[in-house]
Scaffold this motif. Structure first.
Motif, PDB file in Angstrom:
ATOM      1  N   GLY A   1       9.110   4.736   0.711  1.00 55.43           N
ATOM      2  CA  GLY A   1       7.824   4.114   0.403  1.00 55.43           C
ATOM      3  C   GLY A   1       7.110   3.514   1.587  1.00 55.43           C
ATOM      4  N   HIS A   2       7.521   3.866   2.822  1.00 58.89           N
ATOM      5  CA  HIS A   2       6.935   3.248   4.007  1.00 58.89           C
ATOM      6  C   HIS A   2       6.124   4.264   4.802  1.00 58.89           C
ATOM      7  CE1 HIS A   2       7.101  -0.583   6.204  1.00 58.89           C
ATOM      8  NE2 HIS A   2       6.786   0.156   7.267  1.00 58.89           N
TER       9      HIS A   2
ATOM     10  N   ALA B   1      -2.149  -1.254  10.424  1.00 60.25           N
ATOM     11  CA  ALA B   1      -3.083  -1.173   9.289  1.00 60.25           C
ATOM     12  C   ALA B   1      -2.633  -0.200   8.217  1.00 60.25           C
ATOM     13  CB  ALA B   1      -4.468  -0.764   9.797  1.00 60.25           C
ATOM     14  N   LEU B   2      -1.483   0.433   8.395  1.00 57.83           N
ATOM     15  CA  LEU B   2      -1.069   1.497   7.483  1.00 57.83           C
ATOM     16  C   LEU B   2       0.125   1.085   6.630  1.00 57.83           C
ATOM     17  CD1 LEU B   2      -1.286   4.513   9.958  1.00 57.83           C
ATOM     18  CD2 LEU B   2      -2.913   3.938   8.143  1.00 57.83           C
ATOM     19  N   GLY B   3       0.006   1.226   5.328  1.00 59.09           N
ATOM     20  CA  GLY B   3       1.130   1.100   4.423  1.00 59.09           C
ATOM     21  C   GLY B   3       1.640  -0.305   4.243  1.00 59.09           C
TER      22      GLY B   3
ATOM     23  N   SER C   1       0.850  -1.188   0.000  1.00 56.24           N
ATOM     24  CA  SER C   1       0.000   0.000   0.000  1.00 56.24           C
ATOM     25  C   SER C   1       0.889   1.242   0.000  1.00 56.24           C
ATOM     26  CB  SER C   1      -0.897   0.008   1.239  1.00 56.24           C
ATOM     27  OG  SER C   1      -1.732  -1.133   1.264  1.00 56.24           O
ATOM     28  N   PRO C   2       0.408   2.343  -0.570  1.00 57.80           N
ATOM     29  CA  PRO C   2       1.242   3.556  -0.626  1.00 57.80           C
ATOM     30  C   PRO C   2       1.459   4.147   0.762  1.00 57.80           C
ATOM     31  CG  PRO C   2      -0.978   3.998  -1.426  1.00 57.80           C
ATOM     32  CD  PRO C   2      -0.889   2.518  -1.250  1.00 57.80           C
ATOM     33  N   PRO C   3       2.532   4.905   0.932  1.00 59.12           N
ATOM     34  CA  PRO C   3       2.844   5.465   2.246  1.00 59.12           C
ATOM     35  C   PRO C   3       1.916   6.612   2.611  1.00 59.12           C
ATOM     36  CG  PRO C   3       4.407   6.277   0.634  1.00 59.12           C
ATOM     37  CD  PRO C   3       3.558   5.252  -0.075  1.00 59.12           C
TER      38      PRO C   3
END
Length: 492
Positions: free
Chosen positions: A397-398, A341-343, A316-318
């Motif tokens: 990208g994180h 749940a993010l990235g 998923s995008p940062p």
């Protein structure tokens, strides 16, 4: 037993000493007695290793002792010969002809291996933190290995993976597609991997760092059974070493466990930059486990690992999320709850100002600092580093969750400026002052040194205009925060 016939007598001796059959792998037989463990390397040649000669077995047992004893001195004892006397009898450490070699170790209760602890649901937050601390200490004690062509080494790992995956019977079309995608990642990350090697992140690491190779020894998390038979496979970036553990945690327990270990390790090491290569490293580690499990237990058992290897290469995008507010509003709890749940896997990097301050002082997060560590100049340096680390991770990208009070407008502006091209969401937590007083007074073992007097002084200052999303933190702010971020409709 599947010990080669030429080792049958030695195996029978060890079985008598242990009083039971050994625990076997394809390369060793481990005889567990009440007071001693005896490890016999099997006289096998498998392509990737060759223990067929007596000299090789001695060499690799001594190497195993050498590389594991620093981290586990109470576990690894010595290497002794199995000898035959003039009457033909066998003994350990005798004076006759050496017929084999044995590594002696201390026994560990089966329930104290961390894969067993995980299986019974025992990996709680303090133990996950202790795992990360043990890995940090292991890596910190290792000297850098200069001169490695890190991108080329990753390509060799990939090609070996592909050959092994196809030989194990994993679906050819999916394996070849994964190989192509992974090659693209290595090519794209080559400058980054080379820069990390030049900066000293390549070391002679554990090489096989999963939960089954960690145990509780005298109550302390202890790494053991480091890879001894291939120096190239173990001379790697510390981030790639860590990635095996993160992959194993995510597979066994889910993303939250892996995310906690990642963030504790980053808090101790300051190595936020490693997240740029995590998709590549996690994928390679999952692919290794896919073909190992497929060969040992059947293709169906290896497929979940193959699916993981594929999935982590499509991250998923940062996004940059900042969590601010007065002391006691629950910023760190919220940051940890949101991060998984993010990235990209295994979730967002959490950068906490309190942990950065402790690391800058050379201390673990729970150690307390004197008041002079909180001068305006010291605090400015902490916020500057937090902003720089956030920008570095986002460029890689994180996703990032920045956890600090952000009580000054310039601090909020600085963290927003770290976003680069990533979306930014600011969350501002608020609660009644009497609730915050009670929470701060009750804190124990936390990275924050703030007491009620610090809270009172902060509450008396005007933070300036707040443009971030204001969330009521007197109760649980997690559902509202998840709603703001669009995570599962705000569900828990």
């Amino acid at each position: 037993m599947t010990v080669p016939s030429e080792q049958a007598e030695v195996a029978a001796l060890l079985r008598r000493l242990a009083g039971r059959d050994p625990v076997e792998t394809h390369v060793s037989a481990v005889f567990v007695g009440p007071d001693t463990v005896w490890k016999l390397k099997k006289a096998v040649a498998l392509g990737f290793l060759d223990f067929s000669s007596l000299a090789a077995r001695e060499h690799f047992l001594r190497r195993e002792l050498e590389i594991n004893r620093p981290a586990a001195p109470a576990l690894y004892r010595d290497v002794v010969p199995a000898t035959r006397d003039a009457e033909g009898g066998l003994a350990l450490g005798g004076a006759g002809e050496v017929v084999d070699w044995v590594l002696r170790m201390a026994p560990v209760p089966a329930e104290d291996f961390l894969d067993a602890v995980a299986a019974r649901g025992g990996l709680d937050d303090p133990l996950l933190d202790a795992i990360a601390d043990a890995v940090f200490a292991l890596h910190a004690a290792l000297p850098p290995v200069p001169g490695l062509d890190a991108p080329a080494a990753m390509m060799r790992v990939l090609e070996g993976n592909g050959t092994a995956a196809l030989a194990a019977g994993l679906p050819e079309a999916r394996v070849r597609a994964l190989l192509a995608a992974t090659r693209g990642w290595i090519i794209r990350l080559s400058p980054f991997l080379a820069a990390r090697a030049a900066a000293g992140h390549v070391r002679r690491c554990h090489g096989d760092l999963h939960l089954g190779n960690l145990c509780l020894l005298d109550g302390r998390v202890t790494p053991f059974d480091a890879l001894e038979f291939d120096e190239a496979l173990a001379t790697i970036d510390t981030g790639y070493d860590l990635a095996f553990l993160l992959m194993d945690l995510e597979h066994r327990l889910g993303r939250a466990a892996a995310n906690r270990v990642l963030n504790r390790h980053a808090a101790r090491s300051g190595d936020a930059g490693l997240v740029a290569a995590l998709p590549l490293w996690l994928s390679l580690r999952a692919m290794i486990r896919a073909h190992v499990v497929a060969r040992a237990k059947g293709v169906d058992q290896g497929m979940p690992y193959l699916a993981m290897a594929e999935a982590v290469l499509a991250p998923s995008p940062p996004v940059l999320v900042a969590v601010g507010g007065l002391q006691g509003t629950g910023k760190s709890r919220l940051a940890r709850a949101l991060a998984p749940a993010l990235g990209a896997a295994p979730g967002a990097l959490v950068l906490r100002s309190d942990e950065i301050r402790k690391r800058r002082a050379g201390l673990p997060p729970e150690a307390r600092l004197p008041p002079d560590a909180y001068t305006p100049a010291a605090s400015a340096a902490v916020f500057r580093e937090l902003t720089e680390l956030a920008a570095e991770a986002l460029r890689g990208g994180h996703a990032v969750v920045a956890d600090a009070a952000f009580l000054r407008p310039e601090e909020r502006a600085a963290i927003e400026s770290a976003r680069g091209a990533a979306p930014f969401i600011g969350l501002w937590l608020e609660a009644p002052l009497d609730v915050l007083r009670a929470r701060v007074a009750a804190r124990r073992g936390d990275a924050s040194d703030a007491d009620v007097a610090v809270l009172e002084a902060a509450a008396a200052r005007d933070p300036g205009p707040i443009t971030w999303h204001r969330l009521e933190a007197g109760a649980d702010p997690v559902p509202a925060a998840r709603c703001v971020l669009g995570l599962n409709g705000g569900g828990a």
